[in-house]
Design an enzyme around this catalytic site. Sequence first.
Site, PDB file in Angstrom:
ATOM      1  N   TYR A 151      35.382 -27.177  -0.880  1.00 59.42           N
ATOM      2  CA  TYR A 151      36.772 -26.825  -1.164  1.00 59.42           C
ATOM      3  C   TYR A 151      37.655 -27.151   0.039  1.00 59.42           C
ATOM      4  CZ  TYR A 151      40.864 -24.129  -2.570  1.00 59.42           C
ATOM      5  OH  TYR A 151      42.151 -23.748  -2.908  1.00 59.42           O
ATOM      6  N   SER A 174      45.545 -25.852   0.723  1.00 59.65           N
ATOM      7  CA  SER A 174      45.103 -24.503   1.075  1.00 59.65           C
ATOM      8  C   SER A 174      44.925 -24.414   2.580  1.00 59.65           C
ATOM      9  CB  SER A 174      43.768 -24.195   0.377  1.00 59.65           C
ATOM     10  OG  SER A 174      43.184 -23.015   0.896  1.00 59.65           O
TER      11      SER A 174
END
Length: 254
Positions: A149, A139
Site C-alpha cells: 500500500y 496517503s
Amino acid sequence: MARTALITGASSGLGAEYARQLAMRGFDLVLVARDREALEARAAELRGSYGRQVEVLAADLLRPRKREKVEARVADPQRPVDLLVNNAGFGLPLAFARNDIEDEARHLALHVEVPMRLTHAALAPMLARGRGRIINVASVAAFMPRSTYGACKRWLVDFSRWANAEYGPRGVSVTAVCPGFTHTNFHERMGLEPGREGIADGLWLQAQDVVADSLRDAARGKGVSIPSVRYKVLTRVVRVLPARVSARLGQRGR
C-alpha cells in the site's frame, strides 16, 4: 459554462465528500464507482441539494472495457472534464507473504495503473485548453515502509510531483493528496476504528477537512498536499528515522 469534475470511487468516503464539496462550489459532476444503485442515490442527493448536473458512470475500473469507457469520458473534448479526482482504492492486510497474489495484483492495478491511465486520458484535452486540475488521492503511507500500500502510494506521490512540475507551467496542475487516518468507510471495511490498534484519537481526521484542504492546495498548484499540521510534522519525522523504526510505526493501524 459550468465546470465539470469526474470523481472515481465516488459512492462513499472521500469520493462522496469530494462530490459534495465540488457541487457546493458550482461544479457539475461525473460520478464513477462499481455500485450503480449507490451512485444513483448519491446523484439524486447532490442534484436536490445543489442543483448541479450529475452524470452516473457505473464501472469496475479493474475491468479493461469498463475502464476504457471512463477514459473515453475523461478525454471527450465535446464534454470537457476540468477536474479529475482519482480516488478509487481499497486496502489489504500488511502481511504481503500471506496475501493472495491476485488480490495484490488488483490492488497494484487500481492504485497505480488506473490513475496513470486516467491521468494520461485527461492530460491531452486539458493541455489543449491550457487549463485543468488532477487530484490523485495517495496517503501519508507513501512516506513510510508500509507493505505494498505504501509502495503504491509512493509511486502516486512521485508521479504527481513530477507531472505537476512538468505540466503546471502549461496550466494543468497535478496534486497528490496524502491524508492520514480519516473517518470514512475505507478503514471501517478493514475493521479499523478510532481507539484500536494503537492509533490515537488525535490522529483521526474528518473527511470534510481533508477534502477542503486538498482542494485549496490544488487550487494553489501544489504537487503534494498533506492535510493537517500533525501529519505534516509526522511525515517529516518519519523520513529521517531508520527504516526498521519507521516500518514498525507503519505496522500500526493495518
